[in-house]
Write a protein that holds these residues in place. Structure first.
Motif, mmCIF file in Angstrom:
data_model
loop_
_atom_site.group_PDB
_atom_site.id
_atom_site.type_symbol
_atom_site.label_atom_id
_atom_site.label_comp_id
_atom_site.label_asym_id
_atom_site.label_seq_id
_atom_site.Cartn_x
_atom_site.Cartn_y
_atom_site.Cartn_z
ATOM 1 N N MET A 1 0.805 -1.113 0.066
ATOM 2 C CA MET A 1 -0.015 0.069 -0.089
ATOM 3 C C MET A 1 0.811 1.110 0.124
ATOM 4 O O MET A 1 0.982 1.963 -0.969
ATOM 5 N N ILE A 2 1.570 1.698 1.002
ATOM 6 C CA ILE A 2 2.456 2.680 1.243
ATOM 7 C C ILE A 2 3.728 2.364 0.747
ATOM 8 O O ILE A 2 4.360 1.354 0.965
ATOM 9 N N GLU A 3 4.126 3.318 -0.372
ATOM 10 C CA GLU A 3 5.627 2.866 -0.735
ATOM 11 C C GLU A 3 6.569 3.969 -0.567
ATOM 12 O O GLU A 3 7.809 3.722 -0.929
ATOM 13 N N GLY A 4 6.198 4.788 0.235
ATOM 14 C CA GLY A 4 7.510 5.951 0.669
ATOM 15 C C GLY A 4 6.588 7.273 0.932
ATOM 16 O O GLY A 4 5.548 7.459 1.134
ATOM 17 N N LEU A 5 7.488 8.180 1.310
ATOM 18 C CA LEU A 5 7.137 9.581 1.544
ATOM 19 C C LEU A 5 7.240 10.146 0.594
ATOM 20 O O LEU A 5 8.434 10.374 -0.034
ATOM 21 N N TYR A 6 6.231 10.903 0.113
ATOM 22 C CA TYR A 6 6.243 11.700 -1.273
ATOM 23 C C TYR A 6 6.582 13.226 -0.809
ATOM 24 O O TYR A 6 7.429 13.775 -1.618
ATOM 25 N N GLU A 7 6.016 14.017 0.216
ATOM 26 C CA GLU A 7 6.211 15.388 0.369
ATOM 27 C C GLU A 7 6.182 15.583 1.855
ATOM 28 O O GLU A 7 5.562 14.750 2.765
ATOM 29 N N THR A 8 6.875 16.527 2.201
ATOM 30 C CA THR A 8 6.594 17.323 3.489
ATOM 31 C C THR A 8 6.654 18.838 3.450
ATOM 32 O O THR A 8 6.921 19.244 2.531
ATOM 33 N N HIS A 9 6.114 19.297 4.436
ATOM 34 C CA HIS A 9 6.172 20.802 4.364
ATOM 35 C C HIS A 9 6.591 21.535 5.657
ATOM 36 O O HIS A 9 6.416 20.769 6.744
ATOM 37 N N ILE A 10 7.219 22.605 5.421
ATOM 38 C CA ILE A 10 7.709 23.306 6.542
ATOM 39 C C ILE A 10 7.237 24.974 6.494
ATOM 40 O O ILE A 10 6.987 25.422 5.282
ATOM 41 N N GLN A 11 7.350 25.437 7.566
ATOM 42 C CA GLN A 11 7.198 26.904 7.646
ATOM 43 C C GLN A 11 8.586 27.631 7.617
ATOM 44 O O GLN A 11 9.507 27.298 8.154
ATOM 45 N N VAL A 12 8.291 28.786 6.698
ATOM 46 C CA VAL A 12 9.620 29.578 6.763
ATOM 47 C C VAL A 12 9.026 31.033 6.885
ATOM 48 O O VAL A 12 8.156 31.498 6.853
ATOM 49 N N SER A 13 9.972 31.931 7.542
ATOM 50 C CA SER A 13 9.712 33.356 7.722
ATOM 51 C C SER A 13 9.665 34.181 6.425
ATOM 52 O O SER A 13 9.076 35.136 6.260
ATOM 53 N N ASN A 14 10.511 34.026 5.387
ATOM 54 C CA ASN A 14 10.433 34.728 4.366
ATOM 55 C C ASN A 14 10.657 33.640 2.969
ATOM 56 O O ASN A 14 11.693 32.817 2.888
ATOM 57 N N LEU A 15 9.442 33.435 2.107
ATOM 58 C CA LEU A 15 9.523 32.680 1.190
ATOM 59 C C LEU A 15 10.742 32.611 0.145
ATOM 60 O O LEU A 15 11.322 31.835 -0.256
ATOM 61 N N GLU A 16 10.964 34.001 -0.493
ATOM 62 C CA GLU A 16 11.895 34.070 -1.443
ATOM 63 C C GLU A 16 13.244 33.557 -0.891
ATOM 64 O O GLU A 16 13.835 33.177 -1.645
ATOM 65 N N ASN A 17 13.572 34.078 0.376
ATOM 66 C CA ASN A 17 15.002 33.647 1.085
ATOM 67 C C ASN A 17 14.892 32.027 1.291
ATOM 68 O O ASN A 17 16.050 31.562 0.670
ATOM 69 N N ALA A 18 13.665 31.564 1.430
ATOM 70 C CA ALA A 18 13.748 29.962 1.582
ATOM 71 C C ALA A 18 14.012 29.365 0.303
ATOM 72 O O ALA A 18 14.824 28.208 0.331
ATOM 73 N N VAL A 19 13.164 29.723 -0.631
ATOM 74 C CA VAL A 19 13.358 29.269 -2.140
ATOM 75 C C VAL A 19 14.643 29.359 -2.595
ATOM 76 O O VAL A 19 15.342 28.437 -3.076
#
Length: 155
Positions: A1-19
């Motif tokens: 059924m489950i084959e792996g972890l596809y995605e995770t999400h985190i919070q950042v203070s500045n999206l442009e800097n994080a990207v």
């Protein structure tokens, strides 16, 4: 059924800097920016196999932890050089002042830690061959090799 972890999400203070950090420093591939909300998606590794979501959050953020699969050679030989070059401080699981990778004997896996600009705890990890030895806890790679070579000589 489950084959792996596809995605995770985190919070950042500045999206442009994080990207910028995750694409330019860590080499992830930009995938999509959602203009209806402050979030960007990045591909991890091979295109469309895994994804990281970066959510811009005002105020305090909830720091998270996740690990990137890497080669053993990268972790042992190149990770600290790479992190220093990018002005990032590496540390081991014990946070005892050493930046040498450590082995989680129960898995077994070798790992090295560092933080992103928002303080999210990131990890380079590689699963080692062989059976886990939970009784050994967390130890240096050199100790792990010594113990395993001693046991192989006993066979």
């Amino acid at each position: 059924m489950i084959e792996g972890l596809y995605e995770t999400h985190i919070q950042v203070s500045n999206l442009e800097n994080a990207v910028r950090f995750y694409t330019e420093v860590l080499g992830l591939e930009f995938a999509h920016y959602d203009e209806t909300r402050p979030i960007a998606f990045l591909w991890i590794g091979e295109n469309k196999k895994a994804m990281l979501g970066l959510w811009e959050q005002s105020g305090s953020i909830h720091k998270r932890h996740f690990a990137f699969s890497c080669s053993k050679d990268f972790i042992l030989k190149d990770a600290n050089i790479f992190l220093e070059k990018n002005e990032l401080q590496s540390y081991n699981f014990l946070k005892n002042g050493s930046n040498e990778p450590m082995v989680f004997a129960w898995m077994p896996a070798i790992a090295l830690y560092f933080d992103d600009p928002d303080g999210n705890q990131l990890e380079f990890i590689h699963i080692l061959e062989g059976k886990g030895k939970p009784e050994l806890g967390v130890l240096s790679y050199e100790e792990w090799i010594k113990i395993n070579s001693t046991h192989q000589n006993e066979l």
